[in-house]
Design an enzyme around this catalytic site. Structure first.
Site, PDB file in Angstrom:
ATOM      1  N   THR A   1      -5.857   2.792  -6.881  1.00 47.25           N
ATOM      2  CA  THR A   1      -7.063   2.911  -6.399  1.00 47.25           C
ATOM      3  C   THR A   1      -7.893   4.326  -6.628  1.00 47.25           C
ATOM      4  O   THR A   1      -8.020   5.168  -6.523  1.00 47.25           O
ATOM      5  CB  THR A   1      -7.048   2.766  -4.988  1.00 47.25           C
ATOM      6  OG1 THR A   1      -6.649   1.336  -4.196  1.00 47.25           O
ATOM      7  CG2 THR A   1      -7.986   2.696  -3.872  1.00 47.25           C
TER       8      THR A   1
ATOM      9  N   SER B   1       0.298  -0.669   0.062  1.00 46.40           N
ATOM     10  CA  SER B   1      -0.348   0.055  -0.176  1.00 46.40           C
ATOM     11  C   SER B   1       0.986   1.826   0.125  1.00 46.40           C
ATOM     12  O   SER B   1       2.036   1.279   0.946  1.00 46.40           O
ATOM     13  CB  SER B   1      -0.553  -0.120   1.355  1.00 46.40           C
ATOM     14  OG  SER B   1      -1.607   1.224   1.123  1.00 46.40           O
TER      15      SER B   1
ATOM     16  N   LYS C   1      -8.540  -0.591  -8.787  1.00 48.89           N
ATOM     17  CA  LYS C   1      -9.812  -1.289  -8.362  1.00 48.89           C
ATOM     18  C   LYS C   1     -10.332  -0.384  -7.582  1.00 48.89           C
ATOM     19  O   LYS C   1     -10.408   0.989  -6.877  1.00 48.89           O
ATOM     20  CB  LYS C   1      -8.206  -1.231  -7.430  1.00 48.89           C
ATOM     21  CG  LYS C   1      -8.824  -1.302  -5.618  1.00 48.89           C
ATOM     22  CD  LYS C   1      -7.456  -1.931  -4.680  1.00 48.89           C
ATOM     23  CE  LYS C   1      -7.788  -2.910  -3.723  1.00 48.89           C
ATOM     24  NZ  LYS C   1      -8.457  -1.578  -2.813  1.00 48.89           N
TER      25      LYS C   1
ATOM     26  N   TYR D   1      -1.788   6.161  -4.244  1.00 48.52           N
ATOM     27  CA  TYR D   1      -3.260   6.571  -4.014  1.00 48.52           C
ATOM     28  C   TYR D   1      -2.576   7.995  -4.513  1.00 48.52           C
ATOM     29  O   TYR D   1      -1.509   8.697  -4.894  1.00 48.52           O
ATOM     30  CB  TYR D   1      -3.292   6.795  -2.752  1.00 48.52           C
ATOM     31  CG  TYR D   1      -4.291   5.982  -1.514  1.00 48.52           C
ATOM     32  CD1 TYR D   1      -6.030   6.304  -2.461  1.00 48.52           C
ATOM     33  CD2 TYR D   1      -4.050   5.336  -0.968  1.00 48.52           C
ATOM     34  CE1 TYR D   1      -6.853   5.277  -1.951  1.00 48.52           C
ATOM     35  CE2 TYR D   1      -4.847   4.577  -0.246  1.00 48.52           C
ATOM     36  CZ  TYR D   1      -5.965   4.359  -0.363  1.00 48.52           C
ATOM     37  OH  TYR D   1      -6.848   3.542   0.039  1.00 48.52           O
TER      38      TYR D   1
ATOM     39  N   HIS E   1     -14.123  -2.026  -1.666  1.00 49.18           N
ATOM     40  CA  HIS E   1     -12.752  -1.447  -0.834  1.00 49.18           C
ATOM     41  C   HIS E   1     -13.484  -2.136   0.901  1.00 49.18           C
ATOM     42  O   HIS E   1     -13.281  -1.765   2.064  1.00 49.18           O
ATOM     43  CB  HIS E   1     -13.176   0.395   0.010  1.00 49.18           C
ATOM     44  CG  HIS E   1     -11.476   0.699   0.027  1.00 49.18           C
ATOM     45  ND1 HIS E   1     -10.977   1.746  -0.504  1.00 49.18           N
ATOM     46  CD2 HIS E   1     -11.114   0.319   0.768  1.00 49.18           C
ATOM     47  CE1 HIS E   1      -9.773   2.056   0.150  1.00 49.18           C
ATOM     48  NE2 HIS E   1      -9.753   1.133   1.014  1.00 49.18           N
TER      49      HIS E   1
HETATM   50  C1  LIG Z   1      -7.506  -2.155   7.600  1.00 55.17           C
HETATM   51  C2  LIG Z   1      -7.038  -1.856   5.973  1.00 55.17           C
HETATM   52  C3  LIG Z   1      -6.604  -0.608   5.158  1.00 55.17           C
HETATM   53  C4  LIG Z   1      -6.495  -0.913   3.478  1.00 55.17           C
HETATM   54  N1  LIG Z   1      -6.377  -0.153   3.058  1.00 55.17           N
HETATM   55  C5  LIG Z   1      -6.031  -0.138   1.885  1.00 55.17           C
HETATM   56  C6  LIG Z   1      -5.437   0.857   1.250  1.00 55.17           C
HETATM   57  O1  LIG Z   1      -3.871   1.838   1.530  1.00 55.17           O
HETATM   58  N2  LIG Z   1      -5.006   0.747  -0.099  1.00 55.17           N
HETATM   59  C7  LIG Z   1      -5.793   0.419  -0.988  1.00 55.17           C
HETATM   60  O2  LIG Z   1      -6.392   0.914  -1.735  1.00 55.17           O
HETATM   61  N3  LIG Z   1      -7.276  -0.376  -0.400  1.00 55.17           N
HETATM   62  C8  LIG Z   1      -7.015  -0.405   0.976  1.00 55.17           C
HETATM   63  N4  LIG Z   1      -7.847  -1.578   1.735  1.00 55.17           N
HETATM   64  C9  LIG Z   1      -8.810  -2.298   1.191  1.00 55.17           C
HETATM   65  C10 LIG Z   1      -8.321  -3.709   0.647  1.00 55.17           C
HETATM   66  O3  LIG Z   1      -7.500  -2.933  -0.261  1.00 55.17           O
HETATM   67  C11 LIG Z   1      -9.913  -4.696  -0.179  1.00 55.17           C
HETATM   68  O4  LIG Z   1      -9.929  -3.914  -0.496  1.00 55.17           O
HETATM   69  C12 LIG Z   1     -10.413  -5.081   1.550  1.00 55.17           C
HETATM   70  O5  LIG Z   1      -9.713  -4.993   2.279  1.00 55.17           O
HETATM   71  C13 LIG Z   1     -10.975  -6.389   0.614  1.00 55.17           C
HETATM   72  O6  LIG Z   1     -11.625  -6.386   1.746  1.00 55.17           O
HETATM   73  P1  LIG Z   1     -11.792  -8.165   2.756  1.00 55.17           P
HETATM   74  O7  LIG Z   1     -10.508  -6.919   3.933  1.00 55.17           O
HETATM   75  O8  LIG Z   1     -12.748  -8.041   3.204  1.00 55.17           O
HETATM   76  O9  LIG Z   1     -11.022  -8.527   2.690  1.00 55.17           O
HETATM   77  C14 LIG Z   1      -7.216  -1.852   3.047  1.00 55.17           C
HETATM   78  C15 LIG Z   1      -8.005  -2.327   3.834  1.00 55.17           C
HETATM   79  C16 LIG Z   1      -8.264  -2.436   4.849  1.00 55.17           C
HETATM   80  C17 LIG Z   1      -9.407  -3.534   5.993  1.00 55.17           C
END
Ligand SMILES: Cc1cc2nc3c(=O)[nH]c(=O)nc-3n(C[C@H](O)[C@H](O)[C@H](O)COP(=O)(O)O)c2cc1C
Length: 382
Positions: free
Chosen positions: A155, A107, A254, A129, A278
């Protein structure tokens, strides 16, 4: 030894290990958490149609994505602050991904810089980002490329910051702002305090977003820097076109949930999309990605790689995603919980569970290879 038998057990173990503010940051959704609940219901509504009397003695979970082999059809999703759940958490996740022969997506907001994570030897993707200061952003992109990132994920579903009220209540945010409430929370989790926070403080100082300029590290952030790395709310298809020109490898968007956006991505020369809400963390009225997937696959699935994420907790979810036309899933919280409890071993255990569950599901539905799972593996919707 991490002996959790499934996602739910892993989550429970992680919950006992992490301070409440951090656990809720990972676990919860946004506003009334409608999207989060809908994700789970959407997976449960999908039913697999088992084909019987098929020789499933040799089940193969491996697949190919962007011309490269994957141990099974999954990628570790980019998650901000993964390095807060375990010391060097991002590197632990990357090593687990390498062992499972799948990529790890770093990330923009990771606690560990990509150069350090790259030492794990894992195949890395990089999630971007768009910062207001495009020069700073492009420099970050160069770093990602130099560190060996194979694919770039932009994203596109976070134009403005989501409304996560529990973070406000818990005083959880970046840069870390000390508070009595947070101190009490942290003191109630001595293993995390000693094993993660104090180690991090001794090694690198206050944990923060490692890819951000050093001035971002503390509360006395200079306003100019805070502004430069603010997520830009003016990002448009023009930025996508520019990034397409500057990134040679596979480039994915994404956070796509609409057919017209998917088509537009195709026209912009994008290689793949991640259909995603997300993880139910941004727009509380967003549809579950798995529900948006079929129409998008219909429209662009034969010309670009479509991935999906959100709520993948079981190998059967991966089978359902494949049946609906996704080439692979992204996994976010599941491997974060594994890491929170057991570092590399915990994340590895979670990946093993998902892969083994997928293999078992493939056996039970009479589909011994990833390629043999198709629309007819699902019970049609009435
Ligand atoms: C704690 C956390 C932080 C996240 N940070 C980002 C991020 O920095 N960039 C991003 O594109 N998605 C981020 N996401 C979304 C994840 O990439 C992903 O889309 C999502 O977690 C998928 O769902 P799941 O957690 O139920 O598997 C984050 C998700 C979580 C749980």
């Amino acid at each position: 030894m991490v002996n959790a038998l499934n996602y739910a057990e892993m989550r429970a173990l992680a919950r006992r290990r992490l301070p409440r503010g951090l656990f809720e940051y990972i676990d919860r959704g946004t506003e009334d958490e409608v999207a989060l609940a809908a994700v789970r219901e959407a997976w449960d509504r999908l039913k697999l149609a088992p084909a019987v009397l098929v020789d499933v003695s040799e089940r193969r979970m491996d697949t190919v994505l962007f011309g490269r082999r994957l141990g099974f059809p999954a990628v570790i999703a980019p998650t901000a602050l993964a390095g807060l759940v375990w010391h060097d958490g991002e590197a632990a996740l990357a090593r687990a991904a390498a062992r499972a022969d799948i990529p790890f997506c770093v990330s923009t907001q990771s606690v560990t810089p990509i150069e350090h994570i790259a030492r794990s030897g894992a195949r890395l993707w990089f999630q971007l980002y768009v910062w207001r200061d495009r020069q700073l952003m492009l420099r970050l992109l160069e770093r990602a490329r130099d560190a060996g990132a194979e694919a770039l994920i932009l994203t596109v579903d976070t134009a403005v910051g989501p409304n996560r009220e529990y973070n406000v209540r818990n005083g959880f945010g970046m840069p870390i702002q000390p508070s009595l409430r947070a101190a009490i929370d942290v003191l109630s989790r001595p293993r995390w305090l000693a094993g993660v926070l104090l180690r991090q403080l001794l090694a690198d100082g206050v944990p923060t977003y490692a890819h951000y300029p050093p001035e971002f590290r503390t509360r006395v952030t200079r306003p100019a820097i805070a502004d430069a790395v603010r997520l830009d709310d003016r990002v448009s298809w023009r930025d996508v076109a520019e990034l397409r020109r500057s990134w040679r490898g596979p480039f994915l968007l994404k956070g796509i949930l609409r057919v017209d956006d998917a088509r537009r991505a195709l026209e912009a020369g994008i290689d793949g999309i991640v259909v995603s809400s997300h993880g139910g963390r941004n727009l509380d009225s967003a549809p579950p990605a798995i529900e948006a997937l079929p129409a998008i696959v219909d429209a662009v699935g034969d010309r670009m790689t479509v991935l999906v994420d959100g709520g993948v907790r079981r190998g059967s979810h991966i089978a359902k995603a494949l049946a609906l036309g996704a080439k692979a899933v992204l996994v976010g919280r599941a491997t974060l919980y594994g890491t929170a409890f057991g570092g590399e071993a915990g994340a590895g255990r979670m990946l093993d569970l998902l892969r083994d569950e997928l293999g078992r599901t493939m056996g039970l539905i009479g589909r011994p290879t990833v390629a043999s799972i198709g629309p007819d593996s699902l019970v049609p919707h009435r």
